[in-house]
Write an enzyme that holds these catalytic residues in place. Sequence first.
Site, mmCIF file in Angstrom:
data_model
loop_
_atom_site.group_PDB
_atom_site.id
_atom_site.type_symbol
_atom_site.label_atom_id
_atom_site.label_comp_id
_atom_site.label_asym_id
_atom_site.label_seq_id
_atom_site.Cartn_x
_atom_site.Cartn_y
_atom_site.Cartn_z
ATOM 1 N N ASP A 166 5.072 11.873 -4.107
ATOM 2 C CA ASP A 166 5.464 12.039 -2.700
ATOM 3 C C ASP A 166 6.571 11.050 -2.328
ATOM 4 O OD1 ASP A 166 4.611 14.035 -1.071
ATOM 5 O OD2 ASP A 166 2.813 13.010 -0.330
ATOM 6 N N GLN B 260 -3.048 13.181 0.723
ATOM 7 C CA GLN B 260 -2.655 13.980 1.887
ATOM 8 C C GLN B 260 -2.765 13.166 3.176
ATOM 9 O OE1 GLN B 260 -1.385 17.200 1.840
ATOM 10 N NE2 GLN B 260 -1.051 16.934 4.021
ATOM 11 N N LYS C 93 -0.469 23.560 -1.803
ATOM 12 C CA LYS C 93 0.086 22.701 -2.862
ATOM 13 C C LYS C 93 -0.658 22.941 -4.179
ATOM 14 C CE LYS C 93 1.627 19.188 0.408
ATOM 15 N NZ LYS C 93 1.334 17.954 1.141
#
Length: 283
Positions: free
Chosen positions: A121, A98, A54
């Site tokens: 996200d 994460q 990422k």
Amino acid sequence: MTAVVINGREVALASRTRTTQRVQSFVDQHGRAPGLATILIGNDPASEVYIRNKRRSATDAGLIDVHHHLPADVTQNTVAQLIDDLNADPAVSGILLQLPLPDGLDQTELINRISPAKDVDGLTTLSQGRLARGVDGLWPCTPAGVIELLDATGVTIEGAHAVVVGRSELVGHPAAELLLRRNATVTIAHSRTRDLAAVTSTADILVVAAGIPALIGRDHVKPGAAVIDVGIHRTESGLIGDVRFDNVLDIAGWITPVPGGVGPMTIATLLSNTVVAAESSAR
Ligand code: NAD
């Protein structure tokens, strides 16, 4: 009939190229690039790989990489304080925590600490509520990538019967909401569904996110359907999905491979969400 194999790498590359151009326009207009903050807690090897990819992709697109790696025994308060600081930092347009988090940390509380304006996200309760209400916002990356793949096939979503297998907060549920927003007739199947094949074999669009290797075979698929396989499993013979690709290939109309289908779309959407967040907050 042999299905058209949807090339997720190609669709993702086109998306990333568009994002890179938007980053450049943002820099031209505002004199700075949008920043993507990533938070990794602990040393889970898979998470380390995901975060590395990422961050590399973000830098390649011209975004500023703001990374924080915290030890597995970090306290809830320390992580919460870091999220508060990133929320307040004008150089940070998007924040990614994460998952999964190490034991002892309250994942829901920390995710919901992220400002919805920076929730690239799309996992905060507010972002998911907006999605359910049909209000604009930042959508979860993998489901948004699924929609982009479907659009790339030219399949008409409006009016189609879409069946989503799986109802997780991360994939299945938001994928169903996004399909509904596009006026599909949506059915959600899950682990308690009685006769899965009877449900899925009526789908014009079949999105499979059950996390069960090779769950879906030709008996589950309507001839000509668009089959999007979100599942990903590491086996001795390589990566496989939730769909038996070879078994379904000559009955589906379109199908995503694993690897090279949905996977590349997740990062592409994360990058585009970051630019959307930056553009929205600069307005
Ligand atoms: P999850 O375990 O949180 O949810 C699985 C869902 O599938 C549940 O809602 C469950 O009810 C349903 N389910 C389980 N067994 C079933 C069965 N036999 N029949 C019908 N439904 C069943 O998983 P998740 O986080 O939603 O991920 C699903 C899959 O997608 C996993 O393989 C995961 O690795 C993969 N994934 C891929 C990406 C990507 O970028 N490619 C991103 C996220 C998740």
